[in-house]
Design a protein around this motif. Structure first.
Motif, PDB file in Angstrom:
ATOM      1  N   HIS A 248       0.846  -1.199   0.000  1.00  0.00           N
ATOM      2  CA  HIS A 248       0.000   0.000   0.000  1.00  0.00           C
ATOM      3  C   HIS A 248       0.883   1.251   0.000  1.00  0.00           C
ATOM      4  CE1 HIS A 248       0.775  -0.932   4.193  1.00  0.00           C
ATOM      5  NE2 HIS A 248       0.162   0.152   4.651  1.00  0.00           N
ATOM      6  N   SER A 249       1.471   1.533  -1.142  1.00  0.00           N
ATOM      7  CA  SER A 249       2.341   2.696  -1.319  1.00  0.00           C
ATOM      8  C   SER A 249       2.072   3.329  -2.677  1.00  0.00           C
ATOM      9  CB  SER A 249       3.817   2.296  -1.234  1.00  0.00           C
ATOM     10  OG  SER A 249       4.159   1.832   0.057  1.00  0.00           O
ATOM     11  N   SER A 250       2.399   4.616  -2.790  1.00  0.00           N
ATOM     12  CA  SER A 250       2.174   5.329  -4.042  1.00  0.00           C
ATOM     13  C   SER A 250       3.499   5.908  -4.557  1.00  0.00           C
ATOM     14  CB  SER A 250       1.103   6.408  -3.833  1.00  0.00           C
ATOM     15  OG  SER A 250      -0.118   5.789  -3.452  1.00  0.00           O
ATOM     16  N   GLY A 274       8.915  -7.113  -9.266  1.00  0.00           N
ATOM     17  CA  GLY A 274       7.967  -6.963  -8.180  1.00  0.00           C
ATOM     18  C   GLY A 274       6.788  -6.089  -8.562  1.00  0.00           C
ATOM     19  N   ILE A 275       6.092  -5.550  -7.532  1.00  0.00           N
ATOM     20  CA  ILE A 275       4.858  -4.808  -7.767  1.00  0.00           C
ATOM     21  C   ILE A 275       4.664  -3.739  -6.695  1.00  0.00           C
ATOM     22  CG2 ILE A 275       3.509  -6.528  -6.497  1.00  0.00           C
ATOM     23  CD1 ILE A 275       1.144  -5.955  -8.295  1.00  0.00           C
ATOM     24  N   VAL A 276       4.163  -2.570  -7.124  1.00  0.00           N
ATOM     25  CA  VAL A 276       3.750  -1.508  -6.206  1.00  0.00           C
ATOM     26  C   VAL A 276       2.230  -1.421  -6.262  1.00  0.00           C
ATOM     27  CG1 VAL A 276       3.861   0.949  -5.655  1.00  0.00           C
ATOM     28  CG2 VAL A 276       5.901  -0.235  -6.524  1.00  0.00           C
ATOM     29  N   MET A 277       1.590  -1.689  -5.138  1.00  0.00           N
ATOM     30  CA  MET A 277       0.121  -1.684  -5.042  1.00  0.00           C
ATOM     31  C   MET A 277      -0.283  -0.322  -4.481  1.00  0.00           C
ATOM     32  SD  MET A 277      -0.179  -5.620  -3.642  1.00  0.00           S
ATOM     33  CE  MET A 277      -1.786  -6.053  -4.303  1.00  0.00           C
ATOM     34  N   VAL A 278      -0.895   0.492  -5.321  1.00  0.00           N
ATOM     35  CA  VAL A 278      -1.068   1.914  -5.043  1.00  0.00           C
ATOM     36  C   VAL A 278      -2.069   2.162  -3.912  1.00  0.00           C
ATOM     37  CG1 VAL A 278      -1.886   4.099  -6.028  1.00  0.00           C
ATOM     38  CG2 VAL A 278      -0.355   2.621  -7.346  1.00  0.00           C
ATOM     39  N   ASN A 279      -1.631   3.006  -2.965  1.00  0.00           N
ATOM     40  CA  ASN A 279      -2.412   3.398  -1.795  1.00  0.00           C
ATOM     41  C   ASN A 279      -3.386   4.504  -2.174  1.00  0.00           C
ATOM     42  OD1 ASN A 279      -3.137   4.584   0.795  1.00  0.00           O
ATOM     43  ND2 ASN A 279      -1.350   3.575   1.661  1.00  0.00           N
ATOM     44  N   PHE A 280      -4.560   4.515  -1.543  1.00  0.00           N
ATOM     45  CA  PHE A 280      -5.568   5.543  -1.824  1.00  0.00           C
ATOM     46  C   PHE A 280      -5.598   6.670  -0.785  1.00  0.00           C
ATOM     47  CE2 PHE A 280      -8.694   2.351  -4.045  1.00  0.00           C
ATOM     48  CZ  PHE A 280      -7.745   2.104  -5.014  1.00  0.00           C
ATOM     49  N   TYR A 281      -4.922   6.528   0.345  1.00  0.00           N
ATOM     50  CA  TYR A 281      -5.055   7.501   1.433  1.00  0.00           C
ATOM     51  C   TYR A 281      -4.804   8.921   0.930  1.00  0.00           C
ATOM     52  CZ  TYR A 281      -3.864  10.125   5.662  1.00  0.00           C
ATOM     53  OH  TYR A 281      -3.794  11.078   6.651  1.00  0.00           O
ATOM     54  N   SER A 282      -5.708   9.828   1.270  1.00  0.00           N
ATOM     55  CA  SER A 282      -5.646  11.203   0.762  1.00  0.00           C
ATOM     56  C   SER A 282      -4.289  11.851   1.005  1.00  0.00           C
ATOM     57  CB  SER A 282      -6.742  12.056   1.414  1.00  0.00           C
ATOM     58  OG  SER A 282      -8.027  11.577   1.077  1.00  0.00           O
ATOM     59  N   GLY A 283      -3.724  11.641   2.188  1.00  0.00           N
ATOM     60  CA  GLY A 283      -2.461  12.274   2.539  1.00  0.00           C
ATOM     61  C   GLY A 283      -1.263  11.740   1.787  1.00  0.00           C
ATOM     62  N   PHE A 284      -1.391  10.559   1.184  1.00  0.00           N
ATOM     63  CA  PHE A 284      -0.288   9.983   0.417  1.00  0.00           C
ATOM     64  C   PHE A 284      -0.401  10.264  -1.078  1.00  0.00           C
ATOM     65  CE2 PHE A 284       0.172   6.301   3.704  1.00  0.00           C
ATOM     66  CZ  PHE A 284       0.652   7.199   4.627  1.00  0.00           C
ATOM     67  N   GLY A 310       6.259   0.240 -16.468  1.00  0.00           N
ATOM     68  CA  GLY A 310       5.441  -0.711 -17.213  1.00  0.00           C
ATOM     69  C   GLY A 310       4.233  -1.207 -16.450  1.00  0.00           C
ATOM     70  N   VAL A 311       3.275  -1.689 -17.199  1.00  0.00           N
ATOM     71  CA  VAL A 311       1.991  -2.090 -16.635  1.00  0.00           C
ATOM     72  C   VAL A 311       2.094  -3.359 -15.794  1.00  0.00           C
ATOM     73  CG1 VAL A 311       1.242  -3.556 -18.568  1.00  0.00           C
ATOM     74  CG2 VAL A 311      -0.470  -2.284 -17.243  1.00  0.00           C
ATOM     75  N   ASN A 312       3.192  -4.109 -15.915  1.00  0.00           N
ATOM     76  CA  ASN A 312       3.333  -5.376 -15.188  1.00  0.00           C
ATOM     77  C   ASN A 312       3.714  -5.200 -13.720  1.00  0.00           C
ATOM     78  OD1 ASN A 312       2.796  -6.921 -17.507  1.00  0.00           O
ATOM     79  ND2 ASN A 312       4.944  -6.870 -18.133  1.00  0.00           N
ATOM     80  N   HIS A 313       3.907  -3.952 -13.277  1.00  0.00           N
ATOM     81  CA  HIS A 313       4.469  -3.755 -11.937  1.00  0.00           C
ATOM     82  C   HIS A 313       3.621  -2.835 -11.067  1.00  0.00           C
ATOM     83  CE1 HIS A 313       7.943  -5.837 -13.478  1.00  0.00           C
ATOM     84  NE2 HIS A 313       7.926  -5.026 -14.515  1.00  0.00           N
ATOM     85  N   VAL A 314       2.333  -2.770 -11.346  1.00  0.00           N
ATOM     86  CA  VAL A 314       1.450  -1.912 -10.568  1.00  0.00           C
ATOM     87  C   VAL A 314       0.191  -2.680 -10.179  1.00  0.00           C
ATOM     88  CG1 VAL A 314       0.362  -0.929 -12.648  1.00  0.00           C
ATOM     89  CG2 VAL A 314       0.330   0.370 -10.505  1.00  0.00           C
ATOM     90  N   GLY A 315      -0.312  -2.397  -8.974  1.00  0.00           N
ATOM     91  CA  GLY A 315      -1.513  -3.055  -8.475  1.00  0.00           C
ATOM     92  C   GLY A 315      -2.283  -2.123  -7.566  1.00  0.00           C
ATOM     93  N   ILE A 316      -3.179  -2.684  -6.766  1.00  0.00           N
ATOM     94  CA  ILE A 316      -4.098  -1.914  -5.928  1.00  0.00           C
ATOM     95  C   ILE A 316      -3.905  -2.279  -4.454  1.00  0.00           C
ATOM     96  CG2 ILE A 316      -6.524  -1.449  -5.407  1.00  0.00           C
ATOM     97  CD1 ILE A 316      -5.672  -0.354  -8.121  1.00  0.00           C
ATOM     98  N   GLY A 317      -3.700  -1.256  -3.611  1.00  0.00           N
ATOM     99  CA  GLY A 317      -3.577  -1.467  -2.162  1.00  0.00           C
ATOM    100  C   GLY A 317      -4.266  -0.351  -1.408  1.00  0.00           C
ATOM    101  N   GLY A 318      -5.579  -0.367  -1.385  1.00  0.00           N
ATOM    102  CA  GLY A 318      -6.384   0.775  -0.983  1.00  0.00           C
ATOM    103  C   GLY A 318      -6.121   1.347   0.401  1.00  0.00           C
ATOM    104  N   ASP A 319      -5.802   0.489   1.394  1.00  0.00           N
ATOM    105  CA  ASP A 319      -5.599   0.928   2.778  1.00  0.00           C
ATOM    106  C   ASP A 319      -6.904   1.326   3.457  1.00  0.00           C
ATOM    107  OD1 ASP A 319      -4.081   1.291   5.034  1.00  0.00           O
ATOM    108  OD2 ASP A 319      -3.070   3.119   4.364  1.00  0.00           O
ATOM    109  N   TYR A 320      -8.025   0.798   2.989  1.00  0.00           N
ATOM    110  CA  TYR A 320      -9.305   1.072   3.643  1.00  0.00           C
ATOM    111  C   TYR A 320      -9.295   0.570   5.085  1.00  0.00           C
ATOM    112  CZ  TYR A 320     -11.397   2.509  -0.785  1.00  0.00           C
ATOM    113  OH  TYR A 320     -11.704   3.178  -1.948  1.00  0.00           O
TER     114      TYR A 320
END
Length: 377
Positions: A248-250, A274-284, A310-320
């Motif tokens: 869960h990082s941006s 690897g993969i970075v799963m993008v965080n949704f938290y407003s402050g980040f 590239g598109v192969n290294h991104v995902g979703i990590g909302g942090d809800y």
């Protein structure tokens, strides 16, 4: 006359087929990719709310109900409550990491006991809803579970202080179903720096920290680099034998917050596969204090990572359920489809997202990484 009728009929058939193809192309929305690939979210802190609000009394949590206006869990009563079953279904969530989190104040005290308590409540929560949730510990079971109409439920530990500097505990957590450990939370461990160095000492990644990474590689545990310092990110990526995740990082270039990933590290993630799963938290996702965060901010982070590595290294990590503020347009776990619709719009100056690309973002990238980590066992 017969030949004319055949020709006319053939022409009409081809026209209908053409119209049908055109119609299917024109009516496709980004959210439709979530019907052909599971949406896997890397980080949800609902289990901590079980503890914080209910002392882990699950009988008082009505997961099957829409809780948006609930007196305890609703938006007017709880600033960090975003999750229930109706909204997960509306969000087309196919896989979820439920996080066992214990505060940094427990380090050197009762962090192990508290972590075990949180693993227990996650397992009980999953068992309580067998028609909707299923515990998954292997990459190959995610899609099968999702296709059977259940949310593939996985367990994570957020914060290396839960290990109490013990490889034995790491292995025991794995046996209990934990499949990733975030190496630090907001405090240093004796063997790795957090994103904020909180006590004046700089450990970077010590020799024991390297041993932790090697052991995680050996047993097939995902190494999560969200929350670690930028230098620890680099040090881990230099030694790991398996792909890593940021659960869960941006992107630091889009919002210069210490919790986000710098461009040089993003390039190392690509090299690592690897993969970075993008965080949704407003402050980040929004560092501009003059305006509120929006769904577009999250799109910008996703597109930056996609454009750079590239598109192969991104995902979703909302942090809800782990934060108190979400962007406008991503207010709760029902909103993932809106994000995928927006990405598929392919606005001028943005990368083109195909259905296959969106499926990778949703979950196929994570499954690939998980499979590669399992192969290291």
């Amino acid at each position: 006359m017969i030949y004319i009728n055949v020709a006319v009929g053939l022409s009409i058939l081809l026209l209908v087929i053409g119209l049908s193809v055109g119609l299917s192309v024109n009516t496709f929305k980004g959210r439709d990719a979530l019907d052909s690939a599971p949406l896997i979210d890397g980080h949800n802190d609902l289990p901590y709310n079980f503890y914080h609000i209910l002392s882990n009394n699950l009988s008082a949590f009505h997961f099957e109900s829409d809780l948006r206006n609930d007196n305890v869990w609703g938006k007017n009563a709880c600033s960090s409550c975003f999750t229930d079953l109706p909204r997960l279904n509306a969000g087309k969530v196919g896989g979820q990491f439920w996080v066992a989190y214990t505060p940094c104040e427990s380090q050197y005290k009762d962090s192990v006991q508290l972590t075990l308590r949180q693993i227990d409540v996650i397992r009980r929560f999953i068992q309580r809803y067998p028609a909707n949730l299923q515990l998954v510990t292997a990459a190959g079971d995610i899609e099968t579970t999702w296709r059977n109409g259940k949310i593939a439920s996985m367990i994570a530990i957020e914060g290396g202080h839960s290990l109490d500097s013990s490889l034995a505990l790491l292995r025991l957590y794995y046996d209990l179903g934990v499949r990733y450990v975030t190496l630090t939370h907001t405090c240093n461990t004796p063997w790795a720096d957090a994103s904020i160095v909180d006590n004046g000492y700089v450990y970077n990644l010590t020799d024991f920290g390297k041993t932790v990474v090697y052991e995680m590689n050996r047993i097939g545990m995902l190494v999560d680099l969200s929350h670690v310092s930028h230098n620890v990110m680099r040090e881990v990526l230099a030694i790991t034998r398996a792909p890593v995740i940021f659960s869960h990082s941006s992107a630091f270039s889009v919002c210069k917050h210490y919790r986000n990933v710098p461009d040089d590290v993003l390039h190392l993630v690509k090299k690592n596969n690897g993969i970075v799963m993008v965080n949704f938290y407003s402050g980040f996702v929004n560092c501009n204090s003059s305006r509120n965060a929006t769904l577009q901010d999250v799109v910008d982070h996703i597109n930056h990572i996609r454009n750079l590595i590239g598109v192969n290294h991104v995902g979703i990590g909302g942090d809800y359920d782990g934060v108190s503020s979400m962007p406008m347009g991503l207010e709760d776990v029902s909103k993932y489809p809106d994000l995928f619709d927006r990405l598929y719009e392919n606005r001028e100056g943005e990368p083109t997202w195909t259905r296959e690309d969106l499926e990778k973002l949703a979950g196929r990238n994570f499954i690939r990484v998980f499979q590669a980590v399992e192969a290291m066992e």
